[in-house]
Scaffold this active site. Sequence first.
Site, PDB file in Angstrom:
ATOM      1  N   CYS A  59      33.573  62.771  63.042  1.00  0.00           N
ATOM      2  CA  CYS A  59      32.122  63.360  63.286  1.00  0.00           C
ATOM      3  C   CYS A  59      31.086  62.704  62.597  1.00  0.00           C
ATOM      4  O   CYS A  59      29.893  62.878  62.530  1.00  0.00           O
ATOM      5  CB  CYS A  59      32.293  64.705  62.454  1.00  0.00           C
ATOM      6  SG  CYS A  59      33.594  65.767  62.792  1.00  0.00           S
ATOM      7  N   HIS A  75      26.948  71.009  66.777  1.00  0.00           N
ATOM      8  CA  HIS A  75      27.655  69.809  66.435  1.00  0.00           C
ATOM      9  C   HIS A  75      28.463  68.973  67.420  1.00  0.00           C
ATOM     10  O   HIS A  75      29.534  69.057  67.453  1.00  0.00           O
ATOM     11  CB  HIS A  75      28.670  70.237  65.354  1.00  0.00           C
ATOM     12  CG  HIS A  75      29.315  69.218  64.417  1.00  0.00           C
ATOM     13  ND1 HIS A  75      29.022  67.851  64.345  1.00  0.00           N
ATOM     14  CD2 HIS A  75      30.514  69.297  63.756  1.00  0.00           C
ATOM     15  CE1 HIS A  75      29.844  67.194  63.850  1.00  0.00           C
ATOM     16  NE2 HIS A  75      30.888  67.960  63.385  1.00  0.00           N
TER      17      HIS A  75
END
Lengths: 420, 137
Positions: free
Chosen positions: A93, A366
């Site tokens: 991420c 996200h």
Amino acid sequence: MRKRKLSRGAAVVGGGLTKLGLFKDRNCKDFFAEAFVEMADSIDKGFNPRDIDAIYVGNYSNDFFVNQSHWGPIIADLLGHVPKPVTRTEGACASSALAFREGVLAIASGLYDIVLVGGFEQMSRRTTEEVAEGLAMASSPYEVAAGFTFPGVFGTMATAYFAKYGADREALFNVTIKSHNNAPLNPKAQFPMTIRDFMNARIEKCRKKGEPVPEWRDEKDFLRDPIVNPPVAWPMHLFDCCPISDGASCLLLVAEDIAKNFTDDPIYLAGMGQGSSYSFHAKKNLTSYEATRYAAKEAFEMSGLTSKDIQFSEVHDCFSIAEIVHMEDLGFFKPGEGYKAVAGGLTRLDGSIPINTSGGLKTKGHPVGATGVAQLCEVWLQLRGQAGKRQVQNSNLRVGAAHNLGGTGGTCTFTILERR
Amino acid sequence: MAEKPFNDTAYEQFLNKEKIMGSKCKKCGALALPPRPICVSCFSSEMEWVQFKGIGKLAAFTSITVAPPYMAKEGFNRNNPYVVGVVELEEGVKTVARIIGVDARQPEYIKVGTPLKAEFHEKREGTETQMLLAFKP
Ligand SMILES: [Zn+2]
């Protein structure tokens, strides 16, 4: 130990971010093109895409999500950048925060003057279970073997935090409510709704269907209701977890000495750091991220600033507990004080240190590979006073930062930008 | 017989014999579970095997309701959650493991600090069986 300084500084002169959400009928080329066009339009004095020396793009796992790897040349082809170099970075991420970092290092080395950095991810073409499996590939192998999921690792951290500091689930609600209050102010957000908006929408739906209309006293009462906020991995419930998203982000980075050719208001890199960590079970302290602490230490050393100088920050909130623990690791609050600060409103848009003015990953979305640079886009916009309705109200807004986490904490970055 | 390499495979082979085996650095005495080929305290690569007693306490945990596919195969789902956690062993190292003998449906009553004992848990996949490390109060 010698202080880590760059030989040549870098500045951000343009930025672009797609609307985030689920867009099955488009792909990452579409997303990146959209972000790139917005970035190009944002450069005050314009620029010629032919002048880009190199591209760095972050992508976690389109290999798994859309069965396509080797994304560098796809982006070079898309932008007519061929035959100049393009490099893909992977840090789960935190993939695009690493792209930003590589771009800065390439400029600092003197090799390049103008670098495009960005990231993208498409997660919508897989089922929720498959996405969960894809994300779990970024945990440590030991965690997976024992049956941990991503939310499970953060849920585990939350129980350690609760036991150590006496916090509880209600403390996490404050993070969710705060982030959702910023969401409607961000036109790019995947869920531009406050928790109140969710409550009203649910009530409306029940009325229309002729079902019993639920009654909640307030937002916390709504979040306590397991029907609307079911458990995922105790104490992480649905509203503690960021969504699955598609999207892309990019920034144009240039050498400090030529920044004024692009804009009279460049935003400069003040400091940056990156850290790593052991698997969850080998952590000395279950309520702290050593990768974040190391990244922050590096960034503060490089910039000569301290946590007190940071006026606002994006903080990686893949799960509500992560925002609290990271704020403590970054030195915004003492260990064990983070949850009290959120309860006291200090991290609200009008608080003493606004956190996740964008609405954070929880509400903005996200798309993992795009997130690091998306966070920096927000900091860049805020410092230029162009954040619209969510603009931090401070006539002397000068220093903002972004913290990005990869996996279950194996890669963390901290980047400080400043307006001079 | 040549000594087993200090790696994950050897760790799993020992688990199948119901032994929790880790490494101890011959130079500085640092323990690691699962075993490590290189000591992260002093960087020595001279290791010896050490057996852990399997006694510890619950350091942190979660009850997972949304199970990944490989756990769903074992029958876990929204109505049948399972608990995993971090166990702090008597010897001073931590490990991650399944926690059994607790009520996964009422995680609010599970207490950090609960004393735990290792239990080997047989997992069948097709014709293969593998021992999993679990802990229970
Ligand atoms: Zn040693």
